[in-house]
Design a protein around this motif. Structure first.
Motif, PDB file in Angstrom:
ATOM      1  N   ASP A 175       0.841  -1.190   0.000  1.00 40.87           N
ATOM      2  CA  ASP A 175       0.000   0.000   0.000  1.00 40.87           C
ATOM      3  C   ASP A 175       0.877   1.240   0.000  1.00 40.87           C
ATOM      4  N   VAL A 176       1.131   1.767  -1.179  1.00 43.71           N
ATOM      5  CA  VAL A 176       2.001   2.944  -1.300  1.00 43.71           C
ATOM      6  C   VAL A 176       1.416   4.135  -0.564  1.00 43.71           C
ATOM      7  N   ARG A 177       0.087   4.251  -0.555  1.00 43.57           N
ATOM      8  CA  ARG A 177      -0.542   5.422   0.048  1.00 43.57           C
ATOM      9  C   ARG A 177      -0.320   5.469   1.554  1.00 43.57           C
ATOM     10  N   SER A 178      -0.139   4.324   2.178  1.00 45.94           N
ATOM     11  CA  SER A 178       0.094   4.285   3.628  1.00 45.94           C
ATOM     12  C   SER A 178       1.565   4.164   3.981  1.00 45.94           C
ATOM     13  N   LEU A 179       2.301   3.387   3.213  1.00 46.50           N
ATOM     14  CA  LEU A 179       3.687   3.082   3.556  1.00 46.50           C
ATOM     15  C   LEU A 179       4.687   4.020   2.910  1.00 46.50           C
ATOM     16  N   GLY A 180       4.287   4.689   1.837  1.00 45.75           N
ATOM     17  CA  GLY A 180       5.223   5.576   1.142  1.00 45.75           C
ATOM     18  C   GLY A 180       6.075   4.813   0.145  1.00 45.75           C
ATOM     19  N   VAL A 181       6.345   5.454  -0.967  1.00 49.61           N
ATOM     20  CA  VAL A 181       7.055   4.781  -2.042  1.00 49.61           C
ATOM     21  C   VAL A 181       8.503   4.479  -1.683  1.00 49.61           C
TER      22      VAL A 181
ATOM     23  N   ALA B 240      11.468   6.572  -8.619  1.00 48.21           N
ATOM     24  CA  ALA B 240      12.706   7.105  -9.190  1.00 48.21           C
ATOM     25  C   ALA B 240      13.179   8.328  -8.412  1.00 48.21           C
ATOM     26  N   ALA B 241      12.229   9.171  -7.986  1.00 45.48           N
ATOM     27  CA  ALA B 241      12.592  10.387  -7.256  1.00 45.48           C
ATOM     28  C   ALA B 241      13.167  10.075  -5.878  1.00 45.48           C
ATOM     29  N   SER B 242      12.838   8.905  -5.319  1.00 43.93           N
ATOM     30  CA  SER B 242      13.331   8.553  -3.979  1.00 43.93           C
ATOM     31  C   SER B 242      14.762   8.042  -3.990  1.00 43.93           C
ATOM     32  N   ASP B 243      15.346   7.904  -5.178  1.00 46.23           N
ATOM     33  CA  ASP B 243      16.741   7.461  -5.327  1.00 46.23           C
ATOM     34  C   ASP B 243      16.995   6.183  -4.518  1.00 46.23           C
ATOM     35  N   PRO B 244      16.304   5.077  -4.869  1.00 44.82           N
ATOM     36  CA  PRO B 244      16.385   3.862  -4.054  1.00 44.82           C
ATOM     37  C   PRO B 244      17.705   3.122  -4.223  1.00 44.82           C
ATOM     38  N   ASP B 245      17.950   2.225  -3.294  1.00 41.93           N
ATOM     39  CA  ASP B 245      19.099   1.334  -3.381  1.00 41.93           C
ATOM     40  C   ASP B 245      18.796   0.284  -4.452  1.00 41.93           C
ATOM     41  N   ARG B 246      19.525   0.330  -5.556  1.00 46.07           N
ATOM     42  CA  ARG B 246      19.253  -0.575  -6.677  1.00 46.07           C
ATOM     43  C   ARG B 246      19.436  -2.035  -6.301  1.00 46.07           C
ATOM     44  N   ASP B 247      20.284  -2.314  -5.325  1.00 48.23           N
ATOM     45  CA  ASP B 247      20.514  -3.694  -4.918  1.00 48.23           C
ATOM     46  C   ASP B 247      19.257  -4.339  -4.350  1.00 48.23           C
ATOM     47  N   LEU B 248      18.315  -3.522  -3.879  1.00 50.79           N
ATOM     48  CA  LEU B 248      17.078  -4.063  -3.329  1.00 50.79           C
ATOM     49  C   LEU B 248      16.089  -4.470  -4.414  1.00 50.79           C
ATOM     50  N   LEU B 249      16.378  -4.118  -5.668  1.00 48.90           N
ATOM     51  CA  LEU B 249      15.446  -4.375  -6.770  1.00 48.90           C
ATOM     52  C   LEU B 249      15.934  -5.454  -7.723  1.00 48.90           C
ATOM     53  N   THR B 250      17.017  -6.124  -7.377  1.00 50.86           N
ATOM     54  CA  THR B 250      17.635  -7.067  -8.313  1.00 50.86           C
ATOM     55  C   THR B 250      16.780  -8.295  -8.595  1.00 50.86           C
ATOM     56  N   SER B 251      15.833  -8.615  -7.706  1.00 54.76           N
ATOM     57  CA  SER B 251      15.005  -9.810  -7.949  1.00 54.76           C
ATOM     58  C   SER B 251      13.972  -9.588  -9.050  1.00 54.76           C
TER      59      SER B 251
ATOM     60  N   ALA C 147      -5.996  20.147  -2.358  1.00 56.30           N
ATOM     61  CA  ALA C 147      -6.927  20.765  -3.288  1.00 56.30           C
ATOM     62  C   ALA C 147      -6.303  20.973  -4.656  1.00 56.30           C
ATOM     63  N   LEU C 148      -4.974  21.058  -4.703  1.00 61.90           N
ATOM     64  CA  LEU C 148      -4.282  21.206  -5.982  1.00 61.90           C
ATOM     65  C   LEU C 148      -4.072  19.872  -6.689  1.00 61.90           C
ATOM     66  N   GLY C 149      -4.591  18.807  -6.117  1.00 63.71           N
ATOM     67  CA  GLY C 149      -4.467  17.498  -6.748  1.00 63.71           C
ATOM     68  C   GLY C 149      -3.455  16.591  -6.096  1.00 63.71           C
ATOM     69  N   GLY C 150      -2.820  17.042  -5.025  1.00 69.36           N
ATOM     70  CA  GLY C 150      -1.837  16.207  -4.347  1.00 69.36           C
ATOM     71  C   GLY C 150      -2.483  15.022  -3.653  1.00 69.36           C
ATOM     72  N   ASP C 151      -1.791  13.896  -3.647  1.00 69.93           N
ATOM     73  CA  ASP C 151      -2.241  12.717  -2.931  1.00 69.93           C
ATOM     74  C   ASP C 151      -1.051  12.146  -2.170  1.00 69.93           C
ATOM     75  N   SER C 152      -1.212  10.953  -1.624  1.00 70.32           N
ATOM     76  CA  SER C 152      -0.143  10.385  -0.797  1.00 70.32           C
ATOM     77  C   SER C 152       1.114  10.112  -1.609  1.00 70.32           C
ATOM     78  N   LEU C 153       0.955   9.749  -2.878  1.00 72.87           N
ATOM     79  CA  LEU C 153       2.130   9.505  -3.714  1.00 72.87           C
ATOM     80  C   LEU C 153       2.873  10.805  -3.981  1.00 72.87           C
ATOM     81  N   ALA C 154       2.115  11.850  -4.313  1.00 73.35           N
ATOM     82  CA  ALA C 154       2.747  13.147  -4.536  1.00 73.35           C
ATOM     83  C   ALA C 154       3.396  13.653  -3.260  1.00 73.35           C
ATOM     84  N   ALA C 155       2.756  13.402  -2.114  1.00 70.63           N
ATOM     85  CA  ALA C 155       3.334  13.830  -0.843  1.00 70.63           C
ATOM     86  C   ALA C 155       4.650  13.127  -0.578  1.00 70.63           C
ATOM     87  N   GLU C 156       4.722  11.848  -0.916  1.00 66.79           N
ATOM     88  CA  GLU C 156       5.963  11.105  -0.696  1.00 66.79           C
ATOM     89  C   GLU C 156       7.084  11.650  -1.586  1.00 66.79           C
ATOM     90  N   GLU C 157       6.760  11.946  -2.843  1.00 65.12           N
ATOM     91  CA  GLU C 157       7.759  12.519  -3.740  1.00 65.12           C
ATOM     92  C   GLU C 157       8.213  13.884  -3.227  1.00 65.12           C
TER      93      GLU C 157
END
Length: 842
Positions: free
Chosen positions: A238-244, A270-281, A548-558
């Motif tokens: 759940d990205v909206r609760s846990l954050g991207v 992509a904006a969160s600059d993740p650790d690529r090693d966590l995505l190798t699977s 009101a400008l259209g922001g949601d939890s995903l936009a907030a995380e970014e």
């Protein structure tokens, strides 16, 4: 276990699921990070929910023929295992399931269920607030609370609904101010699973699917059902609760092989600059729900590697998956949606029904073995046509064209509907709600396309238009977040054609100039810049509301990621809870403003690293932490310290010359290293960096490298032409500001004003050493920067994208960092930077 096939399509959901459970009872079916259920546990819980639901509905058996129409049953829950249990249980009863979003206003939920004739809501008793919300929607007599109890799974397989019976109801866009409930059959669910997994060779029972699309989103519901029917594992996230930002860890912990997501989530990842090693699977990445741009998947490919197959998918609630495009290159614009999947046939037709030529725009028409049963309450809808060969044709509202390579490119909607963050929105439906508000006489809602997504614009006529923020606030009380217009534009009258129809082409875009609001402080403007990047909304006002400008939890995380990385906001302040508690720009800027000043004028941006430190002087009135985006891109081995005026955020007398500022900064740099100095400066800071280099070399210190980031030569700076009394008044104001708390650069304009006078009076000394001059291509003084060649004989001149400020913001900052890193590498190769020249205390 046999692969999913045509016999399963003919049998329907329950027989196929029974086969999967019997073949893989102990295999993990669903895991949401808190609850893990095997297939055996899943159906045992679902059996108990079915018992409770049938007791509540007063029904003991499922529908035994397709002529029996049972009222839908709603599932209200989160993106979790409990909701999947409730969905399976409801499907087994023969009642169609409709999934509600617990974040949507209760009046909207109540309105939808009233249209469907649904009176029961299944919800998780263990989820905080779920019982209260469900009760508010249908009343206490309509709620079925679920738990962790189990029953004999045989109860689940009793009297399975026929394959042709209604299974799900999904609301999609309409053109009359009311969304249309699409009714899909059990057979369509299985066919769609076959298309998504088998026909497209996307995944099988050996995979683990990372499922991020919310279950109330129709593609989210069907993806969950598909994984169960294929027999693979499913990790709900759940990205909206846990954050991207925590998604990569979920991928690694689950061993996920396929990520199913939306473009918005992909951009946030992509904006969160993740650790690529966590995505190798990951071996597969599937994107669906809205238009995808080349830059989105290019950034994703850098994260997941070239071995990962990236698919852009196109579908509709009425058909399921229609086509997909396997991405092999990254065009600058929107990606095509590819070719038809499975037995689907896709055509682009003209108004007369004939096929359009290559590159000619027309309506997308789909013919398939299995299509939705139709729209609830709208029998014989002309959008659906039964064919003699047993197939069914659906005429979509999408416009597109067939490209020369045979792929399909979507170009828009024929019914004005738009896709906002993956949800199909009918502007007419928003208009209907807006017109019910007091003071709104007329209203038109449109979608405005941009590379970062689609946002809704509402054009309002009437007394209410004088307060757009209040209009948006009232709409939020009645509409889901994705349906609230990002901007309300006040008009005296709607433009009309000579026939009296509304002329949508004449509707003006929101003005990008001054809208009469009070000016933003320096810190508020920096935060506003981050909002602009995330929300694609310009000319922000202090009282503008993020949601009101259209922001949601995903936009907030970014947004939080940008604030932490680019402005140095501490993690405890840059959290999603902060934006929830302080949703307006002014409130939010105050909440995330760093609590500590830039003491002494030096701001460590990245203190670790094996290379000699780089000192970057901020522009006039610039905060050092705004250079964080640049520092982050120079590499983990490059220490970077920003230098700003000590009086900007602290109490100190302002400097009266560039030389005085350079002496202060030089002293701050020597606290870090006594070795060779690597210097850079942005704008006015470039003049200070040059003076630092002169002073250091006069004192016997080596300066191998200086970089000027869009610094205007003093000969091109306009002299201060204000009357003397105004200059004296300005100096007194600067002095007063320097001696009081101006944390966050609240009066930075005073330093900027003084800097012009200091620059015009400064005569830089000639320099023969290595110097990099970077010029912003869109800057007003780009041509004048050539004058540096007369002063800096050892200079290398490069142009970078952006303006004087935007050159240091993504994505332009990437080019700046690349040039800077290369130049520093060259300087390091040409000079001895070992302890004989001093030591670094970075």
């Amino acid at each position: 276990m046999r692969p999913l096939g045509e016999d399963d399509v003919a049998a329907g959901v329950l027989p196929r699921l029974e086969h999967v459970v019997s073949a893989r009872p102990e295999h993990v079916a669903v895991d949401d990070g808190r609850t893990t259920l095997t297939f055996a546990e899943l159906v045992a819980r679902a059996a108990q929910v079915r018992v409770d639901l049938e007791r509540h509905l007063g029904s003991a058996t499922a529908a035994t023929d397709t002529t029996t129409t049972r009222p839908p049953v709603a599932v209200l829950g989160a993106h979790d295992a409990a909701s999947v249990v409730a969905i399976v249980a409801t499907l087994s009863t023969g009642h169609p399931v409709v999934v509600l979003d617990d974040r949507t206003p209760v009046p909207w939920q109540r309105r939808l269920l009233a249209r469907l004739g649904a009176s029961a809501v299944v919800t998780d008793a263990a989820r905080p607030g779920s019982l209260e919300t469900a009760t508010a929607i249908v009343g206490p007599d309509g709620v079925v609370a679920t738990g962790t109890d189990e029953a004999d799974p045989a109860l689940l397989w009793r009297d399975p609904p026929p394959a042709e019976a209604p299974a799900v109801v999904a609301f999609t866009s309409g053109t009359t101010g009311a969304s249309k409930p699409v009714v899909g059959s059990h057979r369509l669910l299985v066919r769609d699973a076959w298309n998504s997994a088998v026909a497209s060779c996307c995944y099988d029972e050996t995979d683990i699917v990372l499922h991020t699309l919310p279950l109330p989103f129709h593609a989210g519901l069907t993806t969950a059902v598909h994984t169960l029917l294929v027999g693979c594992g499913m990790r709900l996230f759940d990205v909206r609760s846990l954050g991207v930002a925590t998604l990569p860890r979920a991928v690694a912990d689950s061993g996920g092989t396929l990520l199913v997501t939306s473009p918005a989530i992909l951009r946030g990842l992509a904006a969160s600059d993740p650790d690529r090693d966590l995505l190798t699977s990951l071996s597969g990445l599937t994107v669906a729900g809205e238009s995808v741009y080349g830059r989105d998947v290019e950034a994703a490919r850098e994260l997941v590697g070239s071995h990962c197959v990236v698919r852009n998918r196109y579908g509709a609630s009425e058909v399921g998956l229609i086509a997909e495009h396997v991405v092999t290159d990254f065009p600058s614009g929107r990606l095509p949606v590819g070719r038809a999947v499975g037995w689907n046939r896709v055509d682009v037709v003209r108004e007369d029904g004939r096929s359009a030529d290559v590159d000619e725009k027309g309506t997308i028409v789909v013919t398939a073995p299995d299509v939705a049963l139709g729209y609830l309450g709208r029998d014989d809808d002309p959008a659906f046509v039964d064919n003699r060969d047993g197939t069914r044709t659906f005429r979509t509202s999408d416009l597109g064209r067939r490209l020369r390579d045979g792929t399909i490119d979507l170009t828009g909607r024929s019914d004005h509907a738009v896709s906002v963050r993956g949800y199909l929105v009918d502007p007419g439906e928003v208009e209907a709600v807006a017109l019910a508000l007091p003071g709104v006489r007329e209203c038109v809602v449109t979608g405005h396309e941009s590379p970062s997504g689609t946002r809704l614009l509402a054009y309002v006529v009437g007394e209410a238009a004088s307060d757009p923020a209040a209009v948006r606030a009232r709409l939020r009380e009645h509409l889901p977040g994705h349906m609230v217009p990002a901007e309300v534009v006040a008009l005296s009258a709607l433009p009309r054609t000579d026939r009296g129809k509304i002329d949508r082409r004449a509707l003006p875009l929101p003005a990008s100039g001054d809208r009469g609001h009070e000016p933003l402080t320096h810190w508020e403007q920096l935060v506003a810049d981050a909002w602009t990047l995330v929300l694609d909304v310009v000319d922000l006002r202090p009282d503008d509301d993020f949601f009101a400008l259209g922001g949601d939890s995903l936009a907030a995380e970014e947004l939080m990621t940008r604030l932490r990385d680019d402005l140095g906001v501490p993690g405890e302040q840059a959290s999603s809870s902060t934006i929830a508690q302080a949703p307006t720009l002014r409130e939010f800027a105050a909440a995330v403003e760093p609590r500590h000043r830039g003491g002494g004028g030096r701001v460590p941006l990245h203190a670790a690293g094996t290379r000699p430190p780089l000192f970057v002087t901020a522009g006039a009135g610039g905060l050092g932490r705004t250079l964080g985006s640049l520092a982050r891109r120079l590499g983990a081995d490059q220490p970077v310290h920003a230098l700003q005026s000590p009086s900007l955020e602290g109490r100190a007398l302002p400097d009266v010359s560039i030389t005085a500022t350079a002496r202060r900064h030089l002293a701050a740099a020597r606290e870090v290293t006594t070795g060779p100095l690597f210097l850079a400066g942005h704008g006015f800071g470039g003049l200070v960096a040059l003076e630092m280099a002169r002073l250091a070399e006069e004192a016997g210190q080596t300066v191998p490298f200086v970089a000027l980031l869009d610094t205007t030569p003093p000969s091109h700076v306009r002299p201060d032409s204000r009357p003397r009394w105004r200059r004296v008044k300005a100096d007194l104001g600067l002095l007063q500001a320097s001696l009081r708390d101006t944390t966050g650069g609240t009066e930075a304009w005073r330093w900027q004003l003084k800097a012009d006078a200091l620059a015009a009076a400064y005569v830089p000394a000639p320099r023969r050493g290595r110097t990099l001059v970077l010029t912003a291509s869109d800057g007003p003084g780009a041509a004048g920067q050539e004058a540096w060649a007369q002063i800096l004989t050892g200079a290398t001149h490069r142009h970078v994208p952006g303006g004087p400020l935007t050159m240091l913001r993504p994505p332009n900052v990437d080019a700046v960092a690349s040039h800077l890193r290369t130049a520093i590498d060259d300087a390091l190769a040409a000079v001895d930077t070992h302890p004989t020249g001093g030591e670094s205390r970075a």
